[in-house]
Design an enzyme around this catalytic site. Structure first.
Site, PDB file in Angstrom:
ATOM      1  N   HIS A 250     113.821   9.478  92.649  1.00  9.61           N
ATOM      2  CA  HIS A 250     114.642   8.333  93.050  1.00  9.61           C
ATOM      3  C   HIS A 250     113.996   6.994  92.702  1.00  9.61           C
ATOM      4  O   HIS A 250     114.214   5.996  93.392  1.00  9.61           O
ATOM      5  CB  HIS A 250     114.948   8.410  94.550  1.00  9.61           C
ATOM      6  CG  HIS A 250     115.915   9.493  94.890  1.00  9.61           C
ATOM      7  ND1 HIS A 250     117.269   9.293  94.981  1.00  9.61           N
ATOM      8  CD2 HIS A 250     115.716  10.813  95.116  1.00  9.61           C
ATOM      9  CE1 HIS A 250     117.872  10.431  95.287  1.00  9.61           C
ATOM     10  NE2 HIS A 250     116.938  11.368  95.376  1.00  9.61           N
TER      11      HIS A 250
ATOM     12  N   HIS B 275     109.001  23.703  99.368  1.00  8.13           N
ATOM     13  CA  HIS B 275     109.037  22.552  98.460  1.00  8.13           C
ATOM     14  C   HIS B 275     107.619  22.006  98.319  1.00  8.13           C
ATOM     15  O   HIS B 275     106.662  22.565  98.847  1.00  8.13           O
ATOM     16  CB  HIS B 275     110.005  21.482  98.975  1.00  8.13           C
ATOM     17  CG  HIS B 275     110.736  20.756  97.879  1.00  8.13           C
ATOM     18  ND1 HIS B 275     110.073  20.050  96.904  1.00  8.13           N
ATOM     19  CD2 HIS B 275     112.063  20.647  97.603  1.00  8.13           C
ATOM     20  CE1 HIS B 275     110.962  19.521  96.080  1.00  8.13           C
ATOM     21  NE2 HIS B 275     112.174  19.866  96.470  1.00  8.13           N
TER      22      HIS B 275
ATOM     23  N   ASP C  36     121.284  21.585  93.902  1.00  9.20           N
ATOM     24  CA  ASP C  36     121.931  22.713  93.242  1.00  9.20           C
ATOM     25  C   ASP C  36     121.830  23.964  94.102  1.00  9.20           C
ATOM     26  O   ASP C  36     120.747  24.307  94.580  1.00  9.20           O
ATOM     27  CB  ASP C  36     121.251  22.993  91.904  1.00  9.20           C
ATOM     28  CG  ASP C  36     121.478  21.893  90.891  1.00  9.20           C
ATOM     29  OD1 ASP C  36     122.531  21.923  90.235  1.00  9.20           O
ATOM     30  OD2 ASP C  36     120.610  21.008  90.748  1.00  9.20           O
TER      31      ASP C  36
END
Length: 421
Positions: A17, A104, A353
């Site tokens: 980002h 993650h 996704d």
């Protein structure tokens, strides 16, 4: 590190980002015509928001060339390119201030650097791969023009749904079937030799079989509706590769492919040629016997080696498969621990996704192109240096190549023969 390659060097930059992501490509040969239109198709195949099977994040991923090109021709100097992040929502990740997302990279980045990106996955995000795909498209143009190389990847599984690659069945005991079936069916071998990107892209899942693709679509949508995710595999074939590529012993061609593929986010497995199925075959069936081609060169009758022997390309099709895990970020509530160790429930927001493999196809192709391009430049350098030395005609014939004509089939270009020698 953020740089890949030795002579064709690609450095990517950017987080999920930030203002932009992109790459610096150093070592691109001068004199090649290059425009954004050579790069954009692959970026568009990778971009989010392509269908209801992908993240709804709306990014056009339009590439801007910054340097290394004049009058539409490469100068041989570093090529700078960038893609702006337009649809940023860093506030969607406020939960990660308290929770490291399970599976993650939030926690590991913090442990390594003592600081991490406050939004998204930072450099662990698939947004980082934009620079790779753009660089891969540049490498592919050179490979296509100089050698006629074709690189095509496609989805071969989603969850437990597989595109049939072999008619092999699992024996209940070794004694029942010591001679295992061939690892690939004749139909799949033919597919590897003929599949095109146009055929792959005619399916939303990028699995080139209508029945299997429909089942995959339903499985991905089921995961999406459950706020969950699912993994899969991508198979890639490289056709018309020059021979003699690969740097034994530590930089064998398949080792560099494995390095490249396992650097892609969410990858968990790599196999080449017959892969793990080849371990079930006795050597008498697994070996690739040599055969004479009509033009007088040697080829193999089976190619279970996947186009590589001794870490060096032999001119046959190079094919391999890459496994991608189920995406880590899901919106389903998960019991986990906060950074301070206290327990809690995380329901991550953001747009992600439900399955990465359809969008991973151009990323796999790009990394394959970067490996091939780098190895070609290394081999060209070796052959150029070798040509300056006295002739080796005094050596016995068994030690030297008999003629350049032996390897003529690998390209119509004289320069390619230098690589193939």
């Amino acid at each position: 590190m953020s740089t890949f390659g030795k002579l064709f060097r690609v450095t990517t930059y950017g987080e999920s980002h930030c203002a932009s992501v992109g790459a610096i490509i150093d070592g691109c040969p001068p004199g090649m015509e290059l425009a954004p239109s050579d790069i954009q198709p692959q970026l568009s195949r990778r971009r989010p928001g392509q269908s209801n099977l992908t993240t709804p994040r709306d990014e056009k991923d339009l590439v801007q060339l910054q340097s290394g090109i004049e009058q539409g021709v490469t100068l041989g100097t570093p090529i700078g390119l960038l893609v702006r992040n337009e649809d940023q929502r860093p506030k969607d990740y406020s939960e990660t201030d308290l929770y490291p997302r399970p599976s993650h990279a939030d926690l590991t980045y913090l442990l390594k650097y003592d600081v991490k990106a406050s939004s998204g996955g930072g450099r662990a995000s698939a947004r980082e791969t934009i620079g790779r795909v753009a660089a891969g498209a540049i490498a592919e143009k050179y490979l296509r023009q100089a050698y006629g190389v074709e690189i095509v990847a496609f989805v071969t599984s989603v969850g437990k749904i597989h595109l049939t690659t072999s008619s092999a069945t699992t024996a209940s005991s070794e004694a029942e079937n010591d001679d295992a079936e061939d690892p690939l069916s004749p139909e799949f071998v033919k597919l590897l030799s003929t599949i095109t990107r146009q055929q792959v892209d005619s399916f939303t899942t990028r699995c080139p079989d209508s029945e299997t693709s429909e089942k995959m679509t339903k499985r991905i949508i089921r995961a999406k509706e459950a706020m969950d995710s699912i993994g899969g595999t991508v198979t890639c074939v490289i056709r018309n590769s020059p021979v003699g590529l690969g740097e034994p012993v530590f930089d064998k061609f398949e080792a560099m492919l494995a390095h490249a593929m396992l650097s892609i986010p969410a990858t968990k497995g790599f196999e080449i040629g017959s892969g793990f199925k080849g371990t079930e075959m006795p050597g008498s069936r697994h070996n690739d016997p040599y055969v004479a081609r009509p033009n007088g060169t040697l080829g193999t009758s089976t190619n279970w080696s996947g186009g590589i022997q001794g870490g060096i390309t032999n001119g046959e099709n190079i094919y391999f498969r890459v496994g991608f895990k189920s995406p880590a970020t899901i919106s389903q509530p998960q019991g986990t621990a906060q950074y301070d160790g206290s327990s809690g429930t995380l329901a991550a927001r953001g747009r992600h996704d439900p399955c990465v493999v359809p969008r991973a196809v151009p990323i796999v192709e790009a990394m394959a192109a970067l490996v091939l391009m780098d190895q070609i430049l290394i081999q060209l350098a070796r052959k150029s240096a070798s040509r300056l030395l006295p002739s080796l005609s005094h050596l016995p014939p068994s030690m030297v190549m008999p003629s350049k004509a032996v390897l003529k089939k690998f390209s119509e270009h004289p320069e390619a023969e230098e690589v193939a020698m």
